[in-house]
Write an enzyme that holds these catalytic residues in place. Sequence first.
Site, PDB file in Angstrom:
ATOM      1  N   ASP A  22       0.855  -1.182   0.000  1.00  0.00           N
ATOM      2  CA  ASP A  22       0.000   0.000   0.000  1.00  0.00           C
ATOM      3  C   ASP A  22       0.890   1.231   0.000  1.00  0.00           C
ATOM      4  OD1 ASP A  22      -2.158  -1.662   0.049  1.00  0.00           O
ATOM      5  OD2 ASP A  22      -2.951  -0.964   1.963  1.00  0.00           O
ATOM      6  N   HIS A 170       3.495  -2.429   3.699  1.00  0.00           N
ATOM      7  CA  HIS A 170       3.494  -0.989   3.446  1.00  0.00           C
ATOM      8  C   HIS A 170       4.903  -0.565   3.058  1.00  0.00           C
ATOM      9  CE1 HIS A 170      -0.261  -1.393   5.655  1.00  0.00           C
ATOM     10  NE2 HIS A 170      -0.625  -0.263   5.069  1.00  0.00           N
TER      11      HIS A 170
END
Length: 188
Positions: A22, A170
């Site tokens: 992400d 992430h």
Amino acid sequence: EQYGKYDAVFLTDQEGIWLTFDEGYENGYTASILDTLKEEEVPAVFFVTLDYVKKEPDLVRRMIDEGHTVGNHTAYHPNMTKITLEKAQENIQVLHDYMQEEFQYTMTLFRNPEGAFSEQVLALTQSMGYKTVLWSYAYKDWDVKQQPDPQTALKNVTHGLHPGAVYLLHAVSSTNDQILKSFIEQAR
């Protein structure tokens, strides 16, 4: 099984795993992550927001050029269950259109911000031509002020390996950058 009718997945139907990242903002690690993925010949999915795409066009272009998939993480990263379906559709469409106009790239994968979804949101994304990709493995890697130590993180992520795993990572995580090569080697 429960959400497949909406073209939503928590697991892949493949033997391998999916690495997904992400990208809400850049913290200086994406280029290194891309270097490792290129060196290891591993494709990944990067779920981006509109702000990220506008601020980091060179990294987005590199993702595309190096064969990665760029997925829609909405324009403004709202909790999709707390806004109207009209606003949810707008959040998806604005980023979709921007990627087509600026990069000539059509997004087909979607990830809900915060992982928050409802059947209505899943039906909406499906009606817009998207497959929703959730995950079967995630760990607390998004807090840049509290990064886990690399050895513990590597042990945790490899412990979660299973056929069809969808990893949510992430790219703001210094730890993910440090362990990515070792993780790929152990996953293989």
